[in-house]
Write a protein that holds these residues in place. Structure first.
Motif, PDB file in Angstrom:
ATOM      1  N   GLN A  79      11.049  -8.647  10.009  1.00 42.87           N
ATOM      2  CA  GLN A  79      10.861 -10.069  10.306  1.00 42.87           C
ATOM      3  C   GLN A  79      11.251 -11.010   9.175  1.00 42.87           C
ATOM      4  O   GLN A  79      11.423 -12.203   9.408  1.00 42.87           O
ATOM      5  N   ILE A  80      11.366 -10.492   7.932  1.00 38.80           N
ATOM      6  CA  ILE A  80      11.803 -11.315   6.804  1.00 38.80           C
ATOM      7  C   ILE A  80      12.875 -10.563   6.025  1.00 38.80           C
ATOM      8  O   ILE A  80      13.165  -9.400   6.320  1.00 38.80           O
ATOM      9  N   GLU A  81      13.424 -11.221   5.029  1.00 40.83           N
ATOM     10  CA  GLU A  81      14.527 -10.611   4.268  1.00 40.83           C
ATOM     11  C   GLU A  81      14.091  -9.402   3.463  1.00 40.83           C
ATOM     12  O   GLU A  81      14.828  -8.425   3.339  1.00 40.83           O
ATOM     13  N   ALA A  82      12.901  -9.420   2.878  1.00 43.15           N
ATOM     14  CA  ALA A  82      12.443  -8.324   2.024  1.00 43.15           C
ATOM     15  C   ALA A  82      12.462  -7.009   2.792  1.00 43.15           C
ATOM     16  O   ALA A  82      12.055  -6.943   3.956  1.00 43.15           O
ATOM     17  N   ASP A  83      12.936  -5.929   2.136  1.00 49.73           N
ATOM     18  CA  ASP A  83      12.979  -4.634   2.818  1.00 49.73           C
ATOM     19  C   ASP A  83      11.658  -3.891   2.633  1.00 49.73           C
ATOM     20  O   ASP A  83      10.806  -4.275   1.831  1.00 49.73           O
ATOM     21  N   SER A  84      11.484  -2.804   3.381  1.00 48.41           N
ATOM     22  CA  SER A  84      10.210  -2.084   3.389  1.00 48.41           C
ATOM     23  C   SER A  84       9.904  -1.452   2.040  1.00 48.41           C
ATOM     24  O   SER A  84       8.733  -1.350   1.657  1.00 48.41           O
ATOM     25  N   VAL A  85      10.931  -1.050   1.308  1.00 47.22           N
ATOM     26  CA  VAL A  85      10.706  -0.422  -0.004  1.00 47.22           C
ATOM     27  C   VAL A  85      10.106  -1.431  -0.977  1.00 47.22           C
ATOM     28  O   VAL A  85       9.118  -1.143  -1.662  1.00 47.22           O
ATOM     29  N   SER A  86      10.696  -2.616  -1.039  1.00 46.70           N
ATOM     30  CA  SER A  86      10.182  -3.634  -1.969  1.00 46.70           C
ATOM     31  C   SER A  86       8.805  -4.127  -1.531  1.00 46.70           C
ATOM     32  O   SER A  86       7.932  -4.399  -2.360  1.00 46.70           O
ATOM     33  N   LEU A  87       8.586  -4.225  -0.222  1.00 46.37           N
ATOM     34  CA  LEU A  87       7.286  -4.652   0.282  1.00 46.37           C
ATOM     35  C   LEU A  87       6.203  -3.639  -0.075  1.00 46.37           C
ATOM     36  O   LEU A  87       5.125  -4.000  -0.555  1.00 46.37           O
ATOM     37  N   LEU A  88       6.487  -2.361   0.150  1.00 42.44           N
ATOM     38  CA  LEU A  88       5.499  -1.324  -0.146  1.00 42.44           C
ATOM     39  C   LEU A  88       5.198  -1.264  -1.638  1.00 42.44           C
ATOM     40  O   LEU A  88       4.043  -1.100  -2.044  1.00 42.44           O
ATOM     41  N   LYS A  89       6.231  -1.412  -2.454  1.00 36.94           N
ATOM     42  CA  LYS A  89       6.032  -1.416  -3.905  1.00 36.94           C
ATOM     43  C   LYS A  89       5.116  -2.562  -4.319  1.00 36.94           C
ATOM     44  O   LYS A  89       4.207  -2.390  -5.136  1.00 36.94           O
ATOM     45  N   ALA A  90       5.323  -3.745  -3.736  1.00 35.86           N
ATOM     46  CA  ALA A  90       4.481  -4.902  -4.051  1.00 35.86           C
ATOM     47  C   ALA A  90       3.054  -4.682  -3.566  1.00 35.86           C
ATOM     48  O   ALA A  90       2.087  -5.024  -4.252  1.00 35.86           O
ATOM     49  N   MET A  91       2.910  -4.108  -2.377  1.00 37.84           N
ATOM     50  CA  MET A  91       1.579  -3.885  -1.808  1.00 37.84           C
ATOM     51  C   MET A  91       0.765  -2.879  -2.608  1.00 37.84           C
ATOM     52  O   MET A  91      -0.462  -2.962  -2.674  1.00 37.84           O
ATOM     53  N   LYS A  92       1.464  -1.898  -3.208  1.00 36.64           N
ATOM     54  CA  LYS A  92       0.768  -0.839  -3.940  1.00 36.64           C
ATOM     55  C   LYS A  92       0.733  -1.082  -5.448  1.00 36.64           C
ATOM     56  O   LYS A  92       0.229  -0.225  -6.184  1.00 36.64           O
ATOM     57  N   ASP A  93       1.244  -2.212  -5.889  1.00 32.67           N
ATOM     58  CA  ASP A  93       1.295  -2.490  -7.323  1.00 32.67           C
ATOM     59  C   ASP A  93      -0.107  -2.419  -7.932  1.00 32.67           C
ATOM     60  O   ASP A  93      -0.994  -3.205  -7.580  1.00 32.67           O
ATOM     61  N   THR A  94      -0.295  -1.485  -8.847  1.00 30.57           N
ATOM     62  CA  THR A  94      -1.626  -1.220  -9.405  1.00 30.57           C
ATOM     63  C   THR A  94      -2.193  -2.436 -10.122  1.00 30.57           C
ATOM     64  O   THR A  94      -3.384  -2.750  -9.988  1.00 30.57           O
ATOM     65  N   LEU A 135       2.808  -1.058   7.762  1.00 30.06           N
ATOM     66  CA  LEU A 135       2.795  -2.520   7.652  1.00 30.06           C
ATOM     67  C   LEU A 135       4.083  -3.001   7.002  1.00 30.06           C
ATOM     68  O   LEU A 135       4.713  -3.971   7.470  1.00 30.06           O
ATOM     69  N   ALA A 136       4.501  -2.345   5.925  1.00 35.19           N
ATOM     70  CA  ALA A 136       5.741  -2.733   5.237  1.00 35.19           C
ATOM     71  C   ALA A 136       6.931  -2.634   6.180  1.00 35.19           C
ATOM     72  O   ALA A 136       7.805  -3.513   6.205  1.00 35.19           O
ATOM     73  N   GLY A 137       6.965  -1.572   6.974  1.00 35.61           N
ATOM     74  CA  GLY A 137       8.053  -1.417   7.940  1.00 35.61           C
ATOM     75  C   GLY A 137       8.053  -2.509   8.987  1.00 35.61           C
ATOM     76  O   GLY A 137       9.118  -3.009   9.376  1.00 35.61           O
ATOM     77  N   ARG A 138       6.879  -2.894   9.436  1.00 38.99           N
ATOM     78  CA  ARG A 138       6.760  -3.962  10.444  1.00 38.99           C
ATOM     79  C   ARG A 138       7.218  -5.302   9.882  1.00 38.99           C
ATOM     80  O   ARG A 138       7.963  -6.039  10.530  1.00 38.99           O
ATOM     81  N   ILE A 139       6.789  -5.629   8.680  1.00 43.84           N
ATOM     82  CA  ILE A 139       7.146  -6.914   8.074  1.00 43.84           C
ATOM     83  C   ILE A 139       8.633  -6.974   7.765  1.00 43.84           C
ATOM     84  O   ILE A 139       9.276  -8.020   7.909  1.00 43.84           O
ATOM     85  N   ALA A 140       9.208  -5.849   7.369  1.00 41.93           N
ATOM     86  CA  ALA A 140      10.631  -5.810   6.981  1.00 41.93           C
ATOM     87  C   ALA A 140      11.559  -6.161   8.135  1.00 41.93           C
ATOM     88  O   ALA A 140      12.708  -6.543   7.911  1.00 41.93           O
TER      89      ALA A 140
END
Length: 352
Positions: free
Chosen positions: A128-143, A121-126
């Protein structure tokens, strides 16, 4: 006479200055200054962009970058860059271009569906918007975020409902995540919550079951019937015995990475049972797995909430109607249906 000459000279100088100024204004502000043939060109300005970065994007799009520089300096755009996606129309003047890239950030359509993991999902979103997959995945998994909103890593994917949404291109990972949480909460209306409660399932459990239903059938018209089978089994404490849960666990094992399991065999079940992912196997564990096994379509979620009420306890793929299933109320009838489908697979040379 001398005074007249002075006044005349002043007038002439004034006219020259005025003409020069008028020419500057026309050239810098009003003259069309685009060099492309399409109706519209787009520039993407990142949050870290400098004026030099913007200038590099604009240079191939403009006839005269120097005149643009002059006006950008005068209008203080060089020190006030705004991130986003901006449109430049053919024959725009420098003034129009600066006004556009300063204040007319264009929303982009962000679409995703059926992503199997947060990583995908992070790779797909990255893209389409400025945020990269690493920052997206980190946000998605933030405990902290997950705990605060009653999710965990096994259920986190369920917060992202597949659809198309409008975002500004310069959306950050945290902004994307927050928007998706709002969409998730908006989806769970009181009516849907009441339907979940009526079948004794939490919101996470509804989406987990929907993920199994979706992996069993992509046919929206059939999904409520499949959901009904699983709910019937849950009600009587019968194992779900859903093949997609075994596949999900098997694909996490090194042996099955980058492979496609077309038939779930006893060997797959045994390997999963002895693996760290055994909790996902509904052949040995009662009830639902700990979390969803894929991202279900909204149609599958609605199928669970509005499941078909019937007495079926079994279903098997229909060899004569690809993508559909045969349903049975008894094990005897189910075995007949299952054998027919296994014969079909063998006839196609599919043994694993």
């Amino acid at each position: 006479m001398y005074i007249k000459k002075i006044l005349l000279a002043i007038v002439v100088i004034g006219l020259v200055v005025a003409a020069f100024f008028a020419n500057f204004v026309y050239k810098a502000m009003l003259k069309p200054n685009t060099a492309f043939n399409n109706d519209t060109a787009y520039v993407f300005i990142s949050s870290e962009s400098t004026y030099e970065d913007v200038r590099n994007q604009l240079t191939p799009l403009l006839d005269d970058i120097d005149s643009f520089d002059d006006l950008a300096e005068q209008k203080k755009y060089t020190t006030y860059i705004k991130a986003g996606k901006y449109a430049i129309k053919k024959d725009m003047s420098n003034n129009d271009i600066i006004n556009s890239i300063r204040s007319k950030n264009i929303p982009v359509k962000v679409s995703f569906n059926n992503q199997e993991t947060l990583e995908k999902l992070a790779g797909r979103i990255a893209t389409q918007i400025e945020a990269d997959s690493v920052s997206l995945l980190k946000a998605m998994k933030d405990t902290s975020f997950l705990t605060e909103n009653n999710f965990n890593e096994a259920t986190a994917l369920g917060m992202y409902l597949p659809n198309s949404y409008e975002f500004f291109w310069n959306t950050s990972a945290e902004m994307f995540r927050s928007r998706m949480l709002k969409e998730y909460n908006r989806f769970w209306t009181d009516a849907r919550k009441n339907k979940a409660k009526a079948i004794n399932l939490s919101q996470d459990e509804v989406i987990t079951l929907a993920s199994i239903v979706y992996e069993e059938s992509k046919q929206a018209t059939e999904q409520p019937r499949i959901a009904g089978v699983y709910i019937n089994r849950l009600k009587i404490g019968m194992l779900l015995q859903a093949d997609p849960t075994v596949k999900f666990a098997a694909y996490k094992l090194p042996k099955y990475k980058n492979t496609i399991i077309k038939r779930v065999l006893d060997i797959h079940k045994k390997e999963v049972e002895s693996s760290p992912y055994s909790r996902y196997s509904t052949y040995i564990n009662a009830g639902l797995p700990p979390g969803l096994i894929a991202m279900p379509d909204i149609s599958a979620i609605e199928a669970v909430l509005n499941y078909e009420k019937h007495k079926y306890l079994y279903f098997a793929a229909d060899a004569k109607r690809f993508g559909y299933h045969k349903f049975a109320k008894t094990l005897t009838q189910h075995n007949v249906n299952a054998r027919a489908y296994r014969r079909y697979l063998s006839s196609q040379g599919i043994y694993k």
